[in-house]
Design a protein around this motif. Sequence first.
Motif, PDB file in Angstrom:
ATOM      1  N   GLY A  41       0.793  -1.232   0.000  1.00  0.00           N
ATOM      2  CA  GLY A  41       0.000   0.000   0.000  1.00  0.00           C
ATOM      3  C   GLY A  41       0.822   1.277   0.000  1.00  0.00           C
ATOM      4  O   GLY A  41       0.270   2.373   0.050  1.00  0.00           O
ATOM      5  N   LYS A  44       4.121   1.398  -4.491  1.00  0.00           N
ATOM      6  CA  LYS A  44       5.094   0.789  -5.416  1.00  0.00           C
ATOM      7  C   LYS A  44       4.483   0.530  -6.797  1.00  0.00           C
ATOM      8  O   LYS A  44       5.065   0.906  -7.822  1.00  0.00           O
ATOM      9  CB  LYS A  44       5.628  -0.544  -4.850  1.00  0.00           C
ATOM     10  CG  LYS A  44       6.286  -0.423  -3.495  1.00  0.00           C
ATOM     11  CD  LYS A  44       6.774  -1.767  -2.986  1.00  0.00           C
ATOM     12  CE  LYS A  44       5.712  -2.805  -2.730  1.00  0.00           C
ATOM     13  NZ  LYS A  44       4.737  -2.487  -1.668  1.00  0.00           N
ATOM     14  N   SER A  45       3.317  -0.130  -6.824  1.00  0.00           N
ATOM     15  CA  SER A  45       2.705  -0.462  -8.123  1.00  0.00           C
ATOM     16  C   SER A  45       2.269   0.807  -8.852  1.00  0.00           C
ATOM     17  O   SER A  45       2.419   0.903 -10.076  1.00  0.00           O
ATOM     18  CB  SER A  45       1.490  -1.366  -7.942  1.00  0.00           C
ATOM     19  OG  SER A  45       1.920  -2.603  -7.464  1.00  0.00           O
ATOM     20  N   THR A  46       1.753   1.765  -8.100  1.00  0.00           N
ATOM     21  CA  THR A  46       1.343   3.033  -8.723  1.00  0.00           C
ATOM     22  C   THR A  46       2.550   3.676  -9.407  1.00  0.00           C
ATOM     23  O   THR A  46       2.458   4.139 -10.556  1.00  0.00           O
ATOM     24  CB  THR A  46       0.772   3.985  -7.640  1.00  0.00           C
ATOM     25  OG1 THR A  46      -0.303   3.314  -6.987  1.00  0.00           O
ATOM     26  CG2 THR A  46       0.291   5.281  -8.248  1.00  0.00           C
TER      27      THR A  46
HETATM   28  P1  ADP Z   1       1.718  -1.099  -3.302  1.00  0.00           P
HETATM   29  O1  ADP Z   1       2.012  -1.522  -4.711  1.00  0.00           O
HETATM   30  O2  ADP Z   1       2.910  -0.538  -2.588  1.00  0.00           O
HETATM   31  O3  ADP Z   1       1.047  -2.177  -2.514  1.00  0.00           O
HETATM   32  P2  ADP Z   1      -0.236   0.608  -4.549  1.00  0.00           P
HETATM   33  O4  ADP Z   1       0.536   1.484  -5.459  1.00  0.00           O
HETATM   34  O5  ADP Z   1      -0.978  -0.536  -5.151  1.00  0.00           O
HETATM   35  O6  ADP Z   1       0.690   0.116  -3.355  1.00  0.00           O
HETATM   36  O7  ADP Z   1      -1.321   1.504  -3.773  1.00  0.00           O
HETATM   37  C1  ADP Z   1      -0.973   2.710  -3.095  1.00  0.00           C
HETATM   38  C2  ADP Z   1      -2.229   3.295  -2.472  1.00  0.00           C
HETATM   39  O8  ADP Z   1      -3.121   3.733  -3.491  1.00  0.00           O
HETATM   40  C3  ADP Z   1      -3.023   2.300  -1.635  1.00  0.00           C
HETATM   41  O9  ADP Z   1      -3.579   2.983  -0.537  1.00  0.00           O
HETATM   42  C4  ADP Z   1      -4.094   1.813  -2.567  1.00  0.00           C
HETATM   43  O10 ADP Z   1      -5.242   1.393  -1.853  1.00  0.00           O
HETATM   44  C5  ADP Z   1      -4.369   3.067  -3.400  1.00  0.00           C
HETATM   45  N1  ADP Z   1      -4.804   2.753  -4.772  1.00  0.00           N
HETATM   46  C6  ADP Z   1      -4.093   2.101  -5.714  1.00  0.00           C
HETATM   47  N2  ADP Z   1      -4.775   2.019  -6.872  1.00  0.00           N
HETATM   48  C7  ADP Z   1      -5.968   2.627  -6.642  1.00  0.00           C
HETATM   49  C8  ADP Z   1      -7.130   2.884  -7.434  1.00  0.00           C
HETATM   50  N3  ADP Z   1      -7.196   2.498  -8.705  1.00  0.00           N
HETATM   51  N4  ADP Z   1      -8.149   3.547  -6.863  1.00  0.00           N
HETATM   52  C9  ADP Z   1      -8.105   3.965  -5.572  1.00  0.00           C
HETATM   53  N5  ADP Z   1      -7.032   3.770  -4.771  1.00  0.00           N
HETATM   54  C10 ADP Z   1      -5.981   3.104  -5.295  1.00  0.00           C
END
Ligand code: ADP
Length: 224
Positions: A41, A44-46
Amino acid sequence: MIKLHNLKKVFRTEEIDTWALREVSLEVKEGEFVAIMGPSGCGKSTLLNIMGLLDVPTGGTYLLGGRDVSQLNDTERTKLRRGTIGFVFQSFNLIDELSVYENVELPLLYMGLPARERKERVMQVLDRLAMSHRRMHFPAQLSGGQQQRVAIARAVVSNPKLILADEPTGNLDSTNSKEVMDLLCQMHEQGTTVVMVTHSQHDASFADRIVELYDGQIVQHAEL
Ligand code: ADP
C-alpha cells in the motif's frame, strides 16, 4: 533513462482522496537495475504503472529517455510505451485464448513487423527461455514458472530498453523465482535498464540499488 521530479498521484473517489504518491523524485540511469521495496500500500505499483505509461501522475514531471511524457498525446504515449518498455506483471497477464507463440508475438504485431521477422524473433526468444517446445500450448496448460517465462518473453521480444517488473516472482516457488531472476539479471547484463518492485530482500540483492518507499515517499536509497 528515467527522471521523476516531485511526482504525485491521488486517487479520488466521492468519499475519499488517497495519496498513493506524495512527492517522489528519482533518477534511473541507462543500464541500471533498481529494486523498489516497501510495505503493502505504500505506492510501489502506482509508481511502476506511471513509469510504464499505464497510468498518469496527478502532478510533477516524468522524463523518459529525455522526453516529457505529459506533453505526449495518447497515440504518442502508446508508441513510446510499445517501443521502449517491456512490462512484467506479478499475475503474468497472459491472454488465455492465445497460444504461447501468439502471446509472445503480440507486441511485434502492434509494431507492424512482417510475418517472417515476427516468427524469427518469437522463436529466438522462446528458444532462449527454453519454451519453444511449448509454443502451441495455452497458458492454462503451463506451470506458474512457465507462464512467467512466457510473460518475460513477451516483455523482451521487442528488445525494449527498459524492463519494468512488478513483483515478478511474487506468485512463484523458489526454483521458478530463481529462473526468473536469472533472466532479469541476464537482460541487465546485456545493457537493459531494469526497475523491479519486490517484497523479497533476496531478489532485491541482485539490483545495483534499492529504493525504499513508505507512504508514497522515498525514505531510503541504498547502493548495493
Ligand atoms: P503497493 O504496490 O505498494 O502495494 P499501490 O501502489 O498498489 O501500493 O497503492 C498505493 C495506495 O493507493 C493504496 O492505498 C491503494 O489502496 C491506493 N490505490 C491504488 N490504486 C488505486 C485505485 N485504482 N483507486 C483507488 N485507490 C488506489
